[in-house]
Design an enzyme around this catalytic site. Structure first.
Site, PDB file in Angstrom:
ATOM      1  N   GLY A   7       0.804  -1.220   0.000  1.00 11.22           N
ATOM      2  CA  GLY A   7       0.000   0.000   0.000  1.00 11.22           C
ATOM      3  C   GLY A   7       0.839   1.273   0.000  1.00 11.22           C
ATOM      4  N   ILE A   8       0.310   2.269   0.695  1.00  6.79           N
ATOM      5  CA  ILE A   8       0.965   3.582   0.738  1.00  6.79           C
ATOM      6  C   ILE A   8       2.339   3.468   1.403  1.00  6.79           C
ATOM      7  CG2 ILE A   8       0.791   5.908   1.737  1.00  6.79           C
ATOM      8  CD1 ILE A   8      -2.312   5.606   1.504  1.00  6.79           C
ATOM      9  N   ASP A  53       5.579  -5.264  14.842  1.00  2.00           N
ATOM     10  CA  ASP A  53       4.124  -5.226  15.019  1.00  2.00           C
ATOM     11  C   ASP A  53       3.855  -4.089  15.989  1.00  2.00           C
ATOM     12  OD1 ASP A  53       1.503  -5.516  15.937  1.00  2.00           O
ATOM     13  OD2 ASP A  53       1.545  -7.689  15.727  1.00  2.00           O
ATOM     14  N   VAL A  54       3.131  -3.074  15.547  1.00  5.92           N
ATOM     15  CA  VAL A  54       2.985  -1.873  16.377  1.00  5.92           C
ATOM     16  C   VAL A  54       2.132  -2.126  17.623  1.00  5.92           C
ATOM     17  CG1 VAL A  54       3.349  -0.344  14.397  1.00  5.92           C
ATOM     18  CG2 VAL A  54       0.999  -0.883  15.116  1.00  5.92           C
ATOM     19  N   TYR A 144     -12.705   4.064  13.249  1.00  8.72           N
ATOM     20  CA  TYR A 144     -11.543   4.544  12.477  1.00  8.72           C
ATOM     21  C   TYR A 144     -11.437   6.067  12.592  1.00  8.72           C
ATOM     22  CZ  TYR A 144      -8.635   5.238   8.252  1.00  8.72           C
ATOM     23  OH  TYR A 144      -7.659   5.597   7.356  1.00  8.72           O
ATOM     24  N   LYS A 148      -8.307   8.247  14.228  1.00  6.82           N
ATOM     25  CA  LYS A 148      -7.465   9.207  13.510  1.00  6.82           C
ATOM     26  C   LYS A 148      -7.536  10.591  14.157  1.00  6.82           C
ATOM     27  CE  LYS A 148      -5.803   6.445  10.274  1.00  6.82           C
ATOM     28  NZ  LYS A 148      -4.388   6.082  10.227  1.00  6.82           N
ATOM     29  N   VAL A 177      -6.996   6.509  -1.654  1.00  7.81           N
ATOM     30  CA  VAL A 177      -5.931   5.891  -2.448  1.00  7.81           C
ATOM     31  C   VAL A 177      -6.245   4.416  -2.731  1.00  7.81           C
ATOM     32  CG1 VAL A 177      -3.458   5.339  -2.445  1.00  7.81           C
ATOM     33  CG2 VAL A 177      -4.261   7.452  -1.370  1.00  7.81           C
ATOM     34  N   THR A 179      -5.589   1.088  -2.500  1.00 11.14           N
ATOM     35  CA  THR A 179      -4.825   0.089  -1.741  1.00 11.14           C
ATOM     36  C   THR A 179      -5.843  -0.923  -1.251  1.00 11.14           C
ATOM     37  OG1 THR A 179      -5.201   1.245   0.350  1.00 11.14           O
ATOM     38  CG2 THR A 179      -3.212   1.858  -0.870  1.00 11.14           C
TER      39      THR A 179
END
Ligand code: NAP
Length: 221
Positions: A7-8, A53-54, A144, A148, A177, A179
């Site tokens: 992706g991005i 892995d965050v 989501y 953010k 985008v 993705t």
């Protein structure tokens, strides 16, 4: 770079490496991290792979004890229950989303930013979303959007604390985008989505901090 395997994130790795930076491409799956980095190295780019892995603090700690970075792009994110209403959102959807999109990004920054402050140079780019923009917020994916918006709050707080130490911290909306997350009908290519992220990651010393950007222009929170 977190979530650099596709992706991005993958495109940002490519563009950042093309500016001459040494890029550490991280992904939660070691095989995918290595495969993505190998592909970029075939184009002559200086890209190393690491596992991150965050949501795994031990993984973050282990990496931050081994390497230092001057630029951090907090890109990894998930979206759950697109199309849900706020009232129909389960607390577990919020927990799961915040775990990656907020606590993950914050934990990675808290591990790497102290080194930037000590060296008096750093760039942190928090990849946010128009969905997290309070001034225009809709509820197509409430968990989501809330995550953010929280990430944007973190941008403000971290920027304020580090602005006198050569560290610039900004949020970015890459736009819609194409993705896995954005889907195939999105109007923007990954190249377009990566553009402002790369710009923020390579800002000059007098560049902005504590802002929210789309297409290299500051936008409302
Ligand atoms: P994507 O294709 O779904 O890629 C997400 C990346 O995040 C993948 O590499 C994924 O790894 C990684 N990831 C997820 N959870 C992780 C974890 N716990 N630890 C490490 N990596 C993890 O999404 P994208 O469209 O490129 O999105 C990149 C960023 O842009 C995100 O922050 C997203 O919110 C933001 N954004 C995207 C759009 C859009 O239209 N696409 C619009 C606005 C904002 P795996 O491969 O292992 O799953």
């Amino acid at each position: 770079m977190t979530g650099g395997n596709r992706g991005i994130g993958l495109e940002v790795c490519r563009q950042l490496a093309a500016t001459g930076l040494r890029v550490i491409l991280t992904a939660r799956d070691p095989g995918r991290a290595e495969a993505a980095a190998r592909d970029l190295r075939k184009d002559g780019l200086d890209v190393a792979a690491e596992t991150l892995d965050v949501t795994d603090e031990a993984s973050i700690r282990a990496l931050s004890q081994r390497i230092e970075v001057d630029v951090l792009v907090n890109n990894a994110a998930i979206i759950v229950r697109e199309g849900a209403t706020m009232i129909g959102t389960a607390i577990d959807d919020l927990r799961t989303t915040f775990e990656t999109n907020v606590f993950g990004a914050v934990a990675v920054a808290l591990a790497f930013v102290p080194g930037m402050v000590a060296r008096r140079y750093g760039r942190v780019v928090n990849v946010s979303s128009g969905a997290g923009q309070l001034s225009t917020m809709t509820t197509y994916a409430p968990a989501y959007s809330m995550s953010k918006a929280a990430l944007n709050a973190f941008t403000r707080l971290l920027a304020e604390e580090t602005r006198r130490n050569g560290v610039l911290v900004n949020s970015v909306d890459p736009g819609w985008v194409r993705t896995r997350m954005g889907g195939s009908s999105a109007p923007r290519s990954v190249e377009q989505g990566a553009d402002t992220i790369v710009w923020l990651a390579t800002l000059p010393a007098k560049g902005p901090t504590g802002g929210f950007f789309r297409d290299k222009r500051q936008i409302d929170w």
